[in-house]
Write a protein that holds these residues in place. Structure first.
Motif, short mmCIF file in Angstrom:
data_model
loop_
_atom_site.label_atom_id
_atom_site.label_comp_id
_atom_site.label_asym_id
_atom_site.label_seq_id
_atom_site.Cartn_x
_atom_site.Cartn_y
_atom_site.Cartn_z
N VAL A 38 0.89 -1.16 0.00
CA VAL A 38 0.00 0.00 0.00
C VAL A 38 0.93 1.22 0.00
O VAL A 38 1.60 1.48 0.99
N SER A 39 1.01 1.91 -1.12
CA SER A 39 1.91 3.06 -1.19
C SER A 39 1.18 4.38 -0.94
O SER A 39 1.80 5.38 -0.62
N LYS A 40 -0.13 4.36 -1.09
CA LYS A 40 -0.93 5.56 -0.84
C LYS A 40 -2.16 5.16 -0.02
O LYS A 40 -2.83 4.20 -0.35
N PRO A 41 -2.46 5.90 1.04
CA PRO A 41 -3.59 5.51 1.89
C PRO A 41 -4.94 5.56 1.18
O PRO A 41 -5.87 4.88 1.61
N TYR A 42 -5.05 6.32 0.10
CA TYR A 42 -6.32 6.42 -0.61
C TYR A 42 -6.11 6.10 -2.09
O TYR A 42 -6.77 6.64 -2.95
N GLY A 43 -5.19 5.18 -2.37
CA GLY A 43 -4.89 4.78 -3.74
C GLY A 43 -5.69 3.57 -4.19
O GLY A 43 -6.65 3.13 -3.53
N ASP A 44 -5.29 3.00 -5.29
CA ASP A 44 -6.01 1.90 -5.92
C ASP A 44 -6.10 0.63 -5.07
O ASP A 44 -7.09 -0.09 -5.13
N VAL A 45 -5.07 0.34 -4.29
CA VAL A 45 -5.11 -0.87 -3.47
C VAL A 45 -6.22 -0.75 -2.42
O VAL A 45 -7.04 -1.65 -2.26
N VAL A 46 -6.25 0.38 -1.72
CA VAL A 46 -7.29 0.57 -0.69
C VAL A 46 -8.66 0.61 -1.35
O VAL A 46 -9.62 0.05 -0.82
N ARG A 47 -8.77 1.25 -2.50
CA ARG A 47 -10.05 1.28 -3.23
C ARG A 47 -10.51 -0.14 -3.53
O ARG A 47 -11.67 -0.50 -3.30
N SER A 48 -9.61 -0.97 -4.04
CA SER A 48 -9.96 -2.35 -4.36
C SER A 48 -10.35 -3.13 -3.12
O SER A 48 -11.29 -3.93 -3.14
N LEU A 49 -9.63 -2.91 -2.02
CA LEU A 49 -9.98 -3.60 -0.78
C LEU A 49 -11.34 -3.14 -0.26
O LEU A 49 -12.11 -3.96 0.25
N LEU A 50 -11.64 -1.87 -0.39
CA LEU A 50 -12.96 -1.38 0.03
C LEU A 50 -14.08 -2.04 -0.77
O LEU A 50 -15.10 -2.44 -0.22
N VAL A 51 -13.89 -2.18 -2.07
CA VAL A 51 -14.87 -2.87 -2.90
C VAL A 51 -15.01 -4.32 -2.45
O VAL A 51 -16.12 -4.84 -2.29
N ALA A 52 -13.86 -4.98 -2.20
CA ALA A 52 -13.89 -6.37 -1.77
C ALA A 52 -14.63 -6.53 -0.44
O ALA A 52 -15.41 -7.47 -0.27
#
Length: 189
Positions: free
Chosen positions: A71-85
């Motif tokens: 996770v390189s950004k707290p509001y980046g694509d990884v966190v977005r994807s995890l929120l969807v999941a």
């Protein structure tokens, strides 16, 4: 292999896959049966090793991959994807899985910039992006150890104010030869 040959081979294989209905063995629901998301690296050695080593099949888990599994950004694509999941697909737990011999380990922003300019990216473009606030050393930096990277990512997820606190997060390093998982202890606060 040249682009045309590669694409021709892939498209031919795909046509046979569909025609012979080989997809049938992969049919699954979009909701992960094990309610688990795995954040891991894009390393080619993990494509088949990771699911087999975890004992999961198509439809069991959600897999999110990027360079280093971080996770390189707290509001980046990884966190977005995890929120969807979590919010849309019912995920209740996250495994962060780094791996041995990772290409991101010890990566340097300066070296990456050098490689970009060698491949034709203009120095002015890099300079302009630096002036606009992009910190290449931070954005393209690697990590010293796999354990350090996994722990940092676990901390980032557990401290993220958007992720529900009832979702558990655990970290591991996978051996890219044997598939063995080694738990990474959480940071002591």
């Amino acid at each position: 292999m040249e682009k045309e040959q590669l694409l021709e081979q892939i498209l031919k294989t795909n046509e046979e896959f569909v025609t012979e209905k080989k997809y049938e063995k992969h049919l699954a629901e979009k909701f992960p049966k094990k309610k688990l998301a795995v954040l891991t690296c894009m390393d080619t050695r993990l494509v088949k090793l990771l699911p087999e080593a975890l004992g999961v099949e198509n439809g069991d888990i959600v897999v999110i991959k990027n360079a280093g599994g971080v996770v390189s950004k707290p509001y980046g694509d990884v966190v977005r994807s995890l929120l969807v999941a979590i919010l849309e697909l019912g995920v209740t737990g996250i495994m962060v899985i780094g791996h041995t011999d990772c290409g991101v380990q010890n990566m340097s922003g300066k070296e990456m910039i050098h490689l970009m300019t060698e491949r034709g990216v203009k120095e002015e473009t890099i300079r302009d992006l630096k002036y606009s606030g992009l910190n290449f050393d931070e954005w393209l930096c690697g990590f010293d150890t796999n354990e350090q990277s996994v722990r940092k990512t676990m901390d980032a997820l557990e401290q993220n104010p958007l992720l529900p606190k009832d979702v558990w997060v655990e970290g591991f390093v996978m051996d890219t030869v044997t598939g063995k998982l080694t738990a990474v202890p959480k940071a002591v606060n």
